[in-house]
Design a protein around this motif. Structure first.
Motif, PDB file in Angstrom:
ATOM      1  N   GLU A   1       0.829  -1.205   0.000  1.00 57.03           N
ATOM      2  CA  GLU A   1       0.000   0.000   0.000  1.00 57.03           C
ATOM      3  C   GLU A   1       0.867   1.260   0.000  1.00 57.03           C
ATOM      4  O   GLU A   1       0.564   2.228  -0.696  1.00 57.03           O
ATOM      5  N   GLU A   2       1.951   1.240   0.766  1.00 52.47           N
ATOM      6  CA  GLU A   2       2.846   2.403   0.823  1.00 52.47           C
ATOM      7  C   GLU A   2       3.576   2.604  -0.505  1.00 52.47           C
ATOM      8  O   GLU A   2       3.763   3.739  -0.952  1.00 52.47           O
ATOM      9  N   ILE A   3       4.005   1.514  -1.130  1.00 54.14           N
ATOM     10  CA  ILE A   3       4.644   1.618  -2.452  1.00 54.14           C
ATOM     11  C   ILE A   3       3.645   2.186  -3.461  1.00 54.14           C
ATOM     12  O   ILE A   3       3.972   3.093  -4.248  1.00 54.14           O
ATOM     13  N   HIS A   4       2.429   1.670  -3.441  1.00 53.59           N
ATOM     14  CA  HIS A   4       1.385   2.116  -4.370  1.00 53.59           C
ATOM     15  C   HIS A   4       1.080   3.604  -4.190  1.00 53.59           C
ATOM     16  O   HIS A   4       0.868   4.338  -5.166  1.00 53.59           O
ATOM     17  N   LYS A   5       1.113   4.054  -2.942  1.00 51.69           N
ATOM     18  CA  LYS A   5       0.746   5.434  -2.627  1.00 51.69           C
ATOM     19  C   LYS A   5       1.867   6.434  -2.934  1.00 51.69           C
ATOM     20  O   LYS A   5       1.607   7.565  -3.338  1.00 51.69           O
ATOM     21  N   ASN A   6       3.126   5.999  -2.787  1.00 52.35           N
ATOM     22  CA  ASN A   6       4.237   6.958  -2.803  1.00 52.35           C
ATOM     23  C   ASN A   6       5.213   6.836  -3.971  1.00 52.35           C
ATOM     24  O   ASN A   6       6.020   7.750  -4.176  1.00 52.35           O
TER      25      ASN A   6
ATOM     26  N   PHE B   1      -2.050  -4.821  -6.992  1.00 50.28           N
ATOM     27  CA  PHE B   1      -1.573  -3.507  -7.457  1.00 50.28           C
ATOM     28  C   PHE B   1      -0.635  -3.648  -8.655  1.00 50.28           C
ATOM     29  O   PHE B   1       0.324  -2.891  -8.798  1.00 50.28           O
ATOM     30  N   LEU B   2      -0.882  -4.617  -9.512  1.00 55.47           N
ATOM     31  CA  LEU B   2       0.001  -4.866 -10.649  1.00 55.47           C
ATOM     32  C   LEU B   2      -0.051  -3.692 -11.626  1.00 55.47           C
ATOM     33  O   LEU B   2      -1.124  -3.322 -12.103  1.00 55.47           O
ATOM     34  N   PRO B   3       1.090  -3.065 -11.937  1.00 57.20           N
ATOM     35  CA  PRO B   3       1.076  -1.927 -12.865  1.00 57.20           C
ATOM     36  C   PRO B   3       0.796  -2.372 -14.288  1.00 57.20           C
ATOM     37  O   PRO B   3       1.138  -3.496 -14.679  1.00 57.20           O
ATOM     38  N   LYS B   4       0.176  -1.482 -15.065  1.00 58.49           N
ATOM     39  CA  LYS B   4      -0.102  -1.803 -16.465  1.00 58.49           C
ATOM     40  C   LYS B   4       1.182  -1.915 -17.275  1.00 58.49           C
ATOM     41  O   LYS B   4       1.298  -2.751 -18.167  1.00 58.49           O
ATOM     42  N   PHE B   5       2.134  -1.050 -16.963  1.00 56.09           N
ATOM     43  CA  PHE B   5       3.390  -1.032 -17.723  1.00 56.09           C
ATOM     44  C   PHE B   5       4.590  -1.042 -16.765  1.00 56.09           C
ATOM     45  O   PHE B   5       5.208  -0.005 -16.519  1.00 56.09           O
ATOM     46  N   PRO B   6       4.920  -2.206 -16.212  1.00 50.65           N
ATOM     47  CA  PRO B   6       6.062  -2.265 -15.284  1.00 50.65           C
ATOM     48  C   PRO B   6       7.376  -2.014 -16.011  1.00 50.65           C
ATOM     49  O   PRO B   6       7.519  -2.335 -17.197  1.00 50.65           O
ATOM     50  N   ALA B   7       8.326  -1.420 -15.297  1.00 50.84           N
ATOM     51  CA  ALA B   7       9.654  -1.183 -15.876  1.00 50.84           C
ATOM     52  C   ALA B   7      10.333  -2.519 -16.138  1.00 50.84           C
ATOM     53  O   ALA B   7      10.504  -3.323 -15.231  1.00 50.84           O
ATOM     54  N   ILE B   8      10.702  -2.746 -17.399  1.00 49.98           N
ATOM     55  CA  ILE B   8      11.349  -4.007 -17.769  1.00 49.98           C
ATOM     56  C   ILE B   8      12.854  -3.931 -17.513  1.00 49.98           C
ATOM     57  O   ILE B   8      13.477  -4.926 -17.129  1.00 49.98           O
TER      58      ILE B   8
ATOM     59  N   GLU C   1       4.345   4.177 -10.594  1.00 48.87           N
ATOM     60  CA  GLU C   1       3.713   2.893 -10.873  1.00 48.87           C
ATOM     61  C   GLU C   1       4.661   1.904 -11.544  1.00 48.87           C
ATOM     62  O   GLU C   1       4.668   0.718 -11.223  1.00 48.87           O
ATOM     63  N   GLU C   2       5.500   2.397 -12.464  1.00 51.87           N
ATOM     64  CA  GLU C   2       6.347   1.470 -13.216  1.00 51.87           C
ATOM     65  C   GLU C   2       7.393   0.776 -12.346  1.00 51.87           C
ATOM     66  O   GLU C   2       7.940  -0.268 -12.718  1.00 51.87           O
ATOM     67  N   PHE C   3       7.676   1.340 -11.150  1.00 49.44           N
ATOM     68  CA  PHE C   3       8.676   0.740 -10.267  1.00 49.44           C
ATOM     69  C   PHE C   3       8.062  -0.092  -9.144  1.00 49.44           C
ATOM     70  O   PHE C   3       8.788  -0.572  -8.260  1.00 49.44           O
ATOM     71  N   MET C   4       6.759  -0.268  -9.157  1.00 49.41           N
ATOM     72  CA  MET C   4       6.106  -0.959  -8.043  1.00 49.41           C
ATOM     73  C   MET C   4       6.639  -2.371  -7.831  1.00 49.41           C
ATOM     74  O   MET C   4       6.969  -2.768  -6.714  1.00 49.41           O
ATOM     75  N   ILE C   5       6.721  -3.146  -8.896  1.00 45.16           N
ATOM     76  CA  ILE C   5       7.193  -4.528  -8.775  1.00 45.16           C
ATOM     77  C   ILE C   5       8.667  -4.553  -8.373  1.00 45.16           C
ATOM     78  O   ILE C   5       9.088  -5.348  -7.525  1.00 45.16           O
ATOM     79  N   THR C   6       9.460  -3.660  -8.960  1.00 46.08           N
ATOM     80  CA  THR C   6      10.890  -3.593  -8.651  1.00 46.08           C
ATOM     81  C   THR C   6      11.115  -3.307  -7.173  1.00 46.08           C
ATOM     82  O   THR C   6      11.898  -4.002  -6.496  1.00 46.08           O
TER      83      THR C   6
END
Length: 212
Positions: A74-79, A173-180, A82-87
């Motif tokens: 939740e904190e990652i999603h909020k702050n 909270f999976l981003p649509k376009f995660p950083a590859i 989006e592209e770095f969420m998974i990383t």
């Protein structure tokens, strides 16, 4: 005969196979699972417990550590972008896994990563997650094709459990376009908006330990 390892166990196909591969080499393993209640329910946790039981058959028993990961996500999603969420999520997982492993006296972290299979498994993403830990990280499936992994999962009777349709925390909270190919400097800058140590300590204080 080959030391002690700490397996990062998701509800997917790959990580139970990675655990089995290390058991086959004589390593005694335990496992950690990151749970995101209420976004992932009890059925998802039961699925992971069943996978642990199956891997434990090759390991002479096994201990599963279930970590509450909801607040971190939740904190990652909020702050964070989006592209770095998974990383960033993977970096938290590695830090927490290392802390538990050190406390247990384990010598290495084990993951089910296969090079290029998903966005979090490119060499840039792997480099990012590796950079936050000092403990060696073993990736026994790194060069395996998915078909190779599925074949082994069928052999060890984890496949049918792994494909049960319950989400794990990696799909929340999976981003649509995660950083590859995430740039490490940008990732560190994005992560600096978070209370990293505070969030890790909170997660470490909410661990459920289950023995099989």
């Amino acid at each position: 005969s080959s030391g002690k390892g700490f397996l990062m166990l998701s509800g997917g196909i790959d990580s139970p196979v990675a655990g089995y591969m290390m058991c086959k080499r004589g390593m005694k393993i335990s496992a950690v699972h990151f749970h995101s209640f209420p976004y992932t329910g009890e059925a998802a946790k039961e699925k992971v417990k069943e996978l642990t039981k199956k891997v434990a058959e090759y390991n002479g028993g096994m201990t599963l550590h279930v970590v509450s990961f909801t607040h971190i996500q939740e904190e990652i999603h909020k702050n964070c972008p989006e592209e770095f969420m998974i990383t960033i999520m993977r970096r938290f997982m590695m830090r927490i896994a290392e802390r538990i492993a050190i406390a247990r006296g384990d010598q290495t972290i084990i993951t089910g990563e296969s090079l290029g299979q998903v966005a979090s498994q490119t060499i840039e993403s792997i480099t990012s997650s590796n950079s936050v830990v000092k403990m060696p990280v073993l990736r026994p499936l790194i060069a395996f094709d998915k078909i190779d992994i599925i074949d082994i999962s069928r052999k060890i009777d984890t496949y049918e459990t792994s494909i049960l349709p319950y989400e794990d925390c990696c799909t929340v909270f999976l981003p649509k376009f995660p950083a590859i190919k995430p740039n490490l400097e940008k990732v560190i800058k994005a992560e600096s908006k978070l209370d990293v140590e505070g969030l890790i300590e909170e997660a470490l204080n909410k661990i459920e330990v289950i023995n099989f």
